[in-house]
Write a protein that holds these residues in place. Structure first.
Motif, PDB file in Angstrom:
ATOM      1  N   LEU A  93     -67.650 -47.469  -5.736  1.00  0.00           N
ATOM      2  CA  LEU A  93     -67.010 -46.151  -5.844  1.00  0.00           C
ATOM      3  C   LEU A  93     -68.014 -45.014  -5.947  1.00  0.00           C
ATOM      4  CD1 LEU A  93     -63.975 -47.027  -8.126  1.00  0.00           C
ATOM      5  CD2 LEU A  93     -63.926 -46.459  -5.689  1.00  0.00           C
ATOM      6  N   LYS A  94     -69.244 -45.310  -6.301  1.00  0.00           N
ATOM      7  CA  LYS A  94     -70.286 -44.276  -6.321  1.00  0.00           C
ATOM      8  C   LYS A  94     -70.535 -43.713  -4.920  1.00  0.00           C
ATOM      9  CE  LYS A  94     -72.606 -46.096 -10.385  1.00  0.00           C
ATOM     10  NZ  LYS A  94     -73.785 -46.814 -10.906  1.00  0.00           N
ATOM     11  N   ARG A  95     -70.141 -44.471  -3.894  1.00  0.00           N
ATOM     12  CA  ARG A  95     -70.291 -44.040  -2.502  1.00  0.00           C
ATOM     13  C   ARG A  95     -69.132 -43.142  -2.053  1.00  0.00           C
ATOM     14  NH1 ARG A  95     -73.109 -48.692   0.699  1.00  0.00           N
ATOM     15  NH2 ARG A  95     -74.194 -49.753  -0.975  1.00  0.00           N
ATOM     16  N   LYS A  96     -68.145 -42.955  -2.941  1.00  0.00           N
ATOM     17  CA  LYS A  96     -66.945 -42.149  -2.669  1.00  0.00           C
ATOM     18  C   LYS A  96     -66.271 -42.590  -1.353  1.00  0.00           C
ATOM     19  CE  LYS A  96     -68.492 -38.417  -5.503  1.00  0.00           C
ATOM     20  NZ  LYS A  96     -68.827 -37.045  -5.676  1.00  0.00           N
ATOM     21  N   PRO A  97     -65.869 -43.865  -1.311  1.00  0.00           N
ATOM     22  CA  PRO A  97     -65.280 -44.403  -0.078  1.00  0.00           C
ATOM     23  C   PRO A  97     -63.883 -43.844   0.196  1.00  0.00           C
ATOM     24  CG  PRO A  97     -65.017 -45.971  -1.851  1.00  0.00           C
ATOM     25  CD  PRO A  97     -65.858 -44.827  -2.394  1.00  0.00           C
ATOM     26  N   TYR A  98     -63.513 -43.898   1.444  1.00  0.00           N
ATOM     27  CA  TYR A  98     -62.181 -43.510   1.878  1.00  0.00           C
ATOM     28  C   TYR A  98     -61.806 -44.392   3.055  1.00  0.00           C
ATOM     29  CZ  TYR A  98     -58.323 -40.868   3.847  1.00  0.00           C
ATOM     30  OH  TYR A  98     -57.099 -40.525   4.336  1.00  0.00           O
ATOM     31  N   GLY A  99     -60.649 -45.017   2.977  1.00  0.00           N
ATOM     32  CA  GLY A  99     -60.217 -45.901   4.043  1.00  0.00           C
ATOM     33  C   GLY A  99     -59.308 -45.195   5.021  1.00  0.00           C
ATOM     34  N   GLU A 100     -59.367 -45.609   6.274  1.00  0.00           N
ATOM     35  CA  GLU A 100     -58.505 -45.071   7.313  1.00  0.00           C
ATOM     36  C   GLU A 100     -58.147 -46.203   8.256  1.00  0.00           C
ATOM     37  OE1 GLU A 100     -58.602 -41.686  10.851  1.00  0.00           O
ATOM     38  OE2 GLU A 100     -60.363 -41.995   9.592  1.00  0.00           O
ATOM     39  N   ILE A 101     -56.864 -46.371   8.524  1.00  0.00           N
ATOM     40  CA  ILE A 101     -56.423 -47.398   9.463  1.00  0.00           C
ATOM     41  C   ILE A 101     -56.495 -46.818  10.876  1.00  0.00           C
ATOM     42  CG2 ILE A 101     -54.505 -48.825  10.234  1.00  0.00           C
ATOM     43  CD1 ILE A 101     -53.565 -48.928   7.332  1.00  0.00           C
ATOM     44  N   LEU A 102     -57.342 -47.407  11.694  1.00  0.00           N
ATOM     45  CA  LEU A 102     -57.480 -46.961  13.076  1.00  0.00           C
ATOM     46  C   LEU A 102     -56.564 -47.760  13.995  1.00  0.00           C
ATOM     47  CD1 LEU A 102     -61.352 -46.553  13.232  1.00  0.00           C
ATOM     48  CD2 LEU A 102     -59.626 -44.815  12.761  1.00  0.00           C
ATOM     49  N   GLU A 103     -56.275 -48.981  13.619  1.00  0.00           N
ATOM     50  CA  GLU A 103     -55.387 -49.839  14.393  1.00  0.00           C
ATOM     51  C   GLU A 103     -54.720 -50.797  13.411  1.00  0.00           C
ATOM     52  OE1 GLU A 103     -55.844 -53.399  17.645  1.00  0.00           O
ATOM     53  OE2 GLU A 103     -57.238 -51.715  17.756  1.00  0.00           O
TER      54      GLU A 103
END
Length: 106
Positions: A93-103
């Motif tokens: 979480l220190k990388r400040k992740p964010y997920g996105e569904i592309l497919e």
């Protein structure tokens, strides 16, 4: 006898097909699956992604089942209980992740 589910990803290398990724797990025994719609399945990702956005490792770790197995993105160490999963997300979480569904295929 054990029922399991398996996932393989193959690559063509040196003139033959070889396994590049392999995941296997025991099928849940004795649990009748709950009915869930395709839309509900897609929304589960948003619950997890929203937990990531809090940057709170407990919020993310609580999204995982008691007997979950996390095969992390940026670690080669499987996480198999709450404390190990939480510990992974403390750093991730220190990388400040964010997920996105592309497919998506449900």
């Amino acid at each position: 006898k054990v029922k399991g589910r398996y996932t393989y990803v193959y690559v063509f290398e040196d003139g033959e097909w070889k396994i590049s990724q392999h995941h296997s797990s025991v099928m849940p025994e004795g649990n009748k699956p709950q009915v869930i719609t395709e839309e509900e399945v897609k929304n589960l990702f948003q619950l997890w992604n929203s937990a990531l956005a809090t940057l709170d490792p407990d919020a993310v770790a609580k999204r995982y089942a008691k007997k979950a197995v996390l095969l992390p993105t940026v670690s080669d160490v499987p996480r198999t209980d709450y404390d190990l999963i939480r510990h992974y997300f403390e750093e991730f979480l220190k990388r400040k992740p964010y997920g996105e569904i592309l497919e998506s295929n449900v």
